[in-house]
Design an enzyme around this catalytic site. Structure first.
Site, PDB file in Angstrom:
ATOM      1  N   HIS A 204      35.075  40.258  41.033  1.00 17.44           N
ATOM      2  CA  HIS A 204      35.789  41.126  40.097  1.00 17.44           C
ATOM      3  C   HIS A 204      34.873  42.032  39.279  1.00 17.44           C
ATOM      4  O   HIS A 204      35.348  42.832  38.491  1.00 17.44           O
ATOM      5  CB  HIS A 204      36.656  40.301  39.145  1.00 17.44           C
ATOM      6  CG  HIS A 204      35.851  39.579  38.101  1.00 17.44           C
ATOM      7  ND1 HIS A 204      35.284  38.350  38.336  1.00 17.44           N
ATOM      8  CD2 HIS A 204      35.495  39.925  36.841  1.00 17.44           C
ATOM      9  CE1 HIS A 204      34.626  37.972  37.255  1.00 17.44           C
ATOM     10  NE2 HIS A 204      34.734  38.905  36.339  1.00 17.44           N
TER      11      HIS A 204
HETATM   12  C1  UD1 Z   1      36.956  40.567  31.824  1.00 14.75           C
HETATM   13  C2  UD1 Z   1      35.580  40.449  31.179  1.00 14.75           C
HETATM   14  C3  UD1 Z   1      34.620  39.766  32.128  1.00 14.75           C
HETATM   15  C4  UD1 Z   1      35.180  38.465  32.683  1.00 14.75           C
HETATM   16  C5  UD1 Z   1      36.545  38.753  33.310  1.00 14.75           C
HETATM   17  C6  UD1 Z   1      37.160  37.493  33.879  1.00 14.75           C
HETATM   18  C7  UD1 Z   1      34.896  42.247  29.629  1.00 14.75           C
HETATM   19  C8  UD1 Z   1      34.066  43.447  29.491  1.00 14.75           C
HETATM   20  N1  UD1 Z   1      35.023  41.770  30.864  1.00 14.75           N
HETATM   21  O1  UD1 Z   1      36.828  41.479  32.894  1.00 14.75           O
HETATM   22  O2  UD1 Z   1      33.416  39.475  31.429  1.00 14.75           O
HETATM   23  O3  UD1 Z   1      34.320  37.933  33.650  1.00 14.75           O
HETATM   24  O4  UD1 Z   1      37.392  39.304  32.285  1.00 14.75           O
HETATM   25  O5  UD1 Z   1      38.451  37.654  34.289  1.00 14.75           O
HETATM   26  O6  UD1 Z   1      35.410  41.753  28.648  1.00 14.75           O
HETATM   27  N2  UD1 Z   1      44.438  42.902  34.033  1.00 14.75           N
HETATM   28  C9  UD1 Z   1      45.675  42.446  34.407  1.00 14.75           C
HETATM   29  N3  UD1 Z   1      46.153  41.311  33.834  1.00 14.75           N
HETATM   30  C10 UD1 Z   1      45.456  40.626  32.895  1.00 14.75           C
HETATM   31  C11 UD1 Z   1      44.194  41.111  32.507  1.00 14.75           C
HETATM   32  C12 UD1 Z   1      43.690  42.240  33.095  1.00 14.75           C
HETATM   33  O7  UD1 Z   1      46.341  43.030  35.243  1.00 14.75           O
HETATM   34  O8  UD1 Z   1      45.959  39.602  32.383  1.00 14.75           O
HETATM   35  C13 UD1 Z   1      43.895  44.136  34.615  1.00 14.75           C
HETATM   36  C14 UD1 Z   1      43.699  45.199  33.553  1.00 14.75           C
HETATM   37  O9  UD1 Z   1      44.819  45.982  33.408  1.00 14.75           O
HETATM   38  C15 UD1 Z   1      42.512  45.968  34.056  1.00 14.75           C
HETATM   39  C16 UD1 Z   1      41.740  44.946  34.861  1.00 14.75           C
HETATM   40  O10 UD1 Z   1      42.598  43.849  35.111  1.00 14.75           O
HETATM   41  O11 UD1 Z   1      42.923  47.002  34.899  1.00 14.75           O
HETATM   42  C17 UD1 Z   1      40.509  44.539  34.152  1.00 14.75           C
HETATM   43  O12 UD1 Z   1      40.774  43.811  32.944  1.00 14.75           O
HETATM   44  P1  UD1 Z   1      39.702  43.800  31.737  1.00 14.75           P
HETATM   45  O13 UD1 Z   1      40.128  42.853  30.689  1.00 14.75           O
HETATM   46  O14 UD1 Z   1      39.392  45.189  31.361  1.00 14.75           O
HETATM   47  O15 UD1 Z   1      38.377  43.280  32.365  1.00 14.75           O
HETATM   48  P2  UD1 Z   1      38.115  42.200  33.480  1.00 14.75           P
HETATM   49  O16 UD1 Z   1      37.699  42.894  34.720  1.00 14.75           O
HETATM   50  O17 UD1 Z   1      39.241  41.224  33.583  1.00 14.75           O
END
Ligand code: UD1
Length: 367
Positions: A204
């Site tokens: 991811h």
């Molecule tokens: C975040 C953390 C990362 C951790 C990861 C584990 C930061 C910078 N990154 O990355 O350190 O390893 O979580 O999961 O804080 N999304 C969903 N549903 C959710 C959450 C997110 O669909 O419940 C989607 C968001 O809309 C976005 C993407 O996933 O498009 C990324 O989510 P984001 O929280 O920005 O960062 P992660 O890649 O999850």
């Protein structure tokens, strides 16, 4: 003594649980603050159910956004919370945007900040989590390190010995508390898998999944490996959308993200795990399962020197060669010092001791 314990994203929930338990047991009043950075049932709710973590006392409802949007929203809402809730200390865990945001707000509010998982360094400044780690450490009064290498990093950056506490790994507290329960679940049966007959993949990191050519090259290597060892790939939402557009062999099975217990069951009976996650490098070490990390660096080198992890980079031939080698000759199982199930208790002792010594509280208030 009132302590805010912050969790925001999937990898935070299993880290905060043993800390909240130990602080509650020691008689502190804890507020479990969920920032809402992760909000899907599969990325958040299932962890509360699986871990027996109580519902958040405070939910900031942040959701997705750019780094600045997400961090700023957490800061605004957490500052509002602290303004109405007298608080002595704030515990932040790990390296996600919520960790960064709440540590800055707490430091500016003049509260004691405790960072659990302090001192980890990838030395890759292009990694958002590295920025979060360094800033969270800088704001923290108490640097609670999971391993000896993290302590060395902090000393080298000039932190004082009285700020640094080697407490061990809180994530492994939760793993040890739940492994037996996880293995009793029908997870493998439900996925039609045999113990020792499959590998597990998670990817991811933005650097691996946001660019379609990079992701396609990695998926090509995984498809090759899966022809010998079937691979199961619970995909993070960030990755799932991109994988949906790709042609994958049936031996590389993409599934929904799993809850804590199901993923633990899946990892513990795998012959190999291929990942770019931080926490999974640690969990596989504690489980004695071979792990290949598909990154150019790791903030957890202790899992290589004292565990089952190998850093293999992102070049497809190197990944395939390493997987063949590890499947033929798995590394010896071993585990770093203090990854023993008692890290949460050490965190509570260090924090309560610090608050007491700083005379914010009289000793009779402590228990
Ligand atoms: C975040 C953390 C990362 C951790 C990861 C584990 C930061 C910078 N990154 O990355 O350190 O390893 O979580 O999961 O804080 N999304 C969903 N549903 C959710 C959450 C997110 O669909 O419940 C989607 C968001 O809309 C976005 C993407 O996933 O498009 C990324 O989510 P984001 O929280 O920005 O960062 P992660 O890649 O999850």
């Amino acid at each position: 003594m009132r302590i805010a314990c912050v969790a925001g994203a999937r990898p935070n929930f299993m880290k905060i649980k043993p800390v909240v338990d130990a602080l509650d047991y020691a008689g502190a009043t804890t507020d479990l603050v969920h920032t809402g950075q992760h909000y899907d049932a599969a990325m958040s709710d299932v962890f509360f159910d699986d871990l027996g973590l109580r519902s958040p006392d405070v939910h900031l409802g942040i959701g997705s956004g750019t780094h600045a949007e997400q961090t700023a929203r957490v800061m605004i809402e957490f500052e509002r919370h602290l303004a109405t809730t007298p608080t002595d200390a704030v515990v932040v865990v790990g390296d996600v945007n919520s960790t960064l945001a709440c540590s800055i707000v707490a430091a500016k509010a003049g509260l004691v900040v405790a960072h659990v998982e302090a001192g980890l360094r990838s030395r890759d400044w292009s990694m958002p989590e590295e920025v979060n780690r360094v800033v969270a450490d800088r704001t923290a009064d108490l640097l609670l390190a999971p391993s000896a290498d993290a302590v060395e990093n902090l000393r080298a950056e000039g932190y004082r010995d009285d700020q640094i506490h080697l407490v061990g790994n809180v994530m492994i507290d939760t793993l040890l508390a739940n492994t037996d329960r996880a293995r009793q679940r029908p997870t493998l049966l439900g996925l039609d898998l045999e113990p020792g007959g499959y590998g597990v993949v998670t990817l991811h990191r933005p650097s691996n999944v946001d660019d379609s050519a990079t992701l396609a090259a990695l998926v090509g290597a995984l498809a090759d490996i899966s022809r010998d060892t079937p691979l199961v790939f619970p995909a993070h939402p960030r990755t799932a959308g991109r994988l949906a557009a790709m042609q994958l062999p049936t031996t590389l099975r993409v599934i929904e993200p799993l809850g804590y217990l199901d993923f633990l069951a899946l990892q513990s009976d795998a012959t190999i795990v291929l990942t770019d996650s931080g926490g999974i490098q640690e969990e596989t070490t504690a489980l004695g399962v071979p792990c290949l990390t598909l990154r150019e660096n790791t903030e957890r080198p202790i899992t290589i020197t004292e565990g089952t992890n190998e850093l293999v980079g992102t070049e497809p031939d190197a990944i395939c060669a390493a997987a063949r080698r590890v499947l033929e000759s798995p590394p010896e199982a071993r585990c770093p010092d203090l990854w023993d199930g008692q890290a949460g208790v050490r965190v509570a002792e260090a924090l309560i001791g610090h608050l007491s010594a700083s005379q914010r509280l009289r000793p009779t208030d402590l228990i």
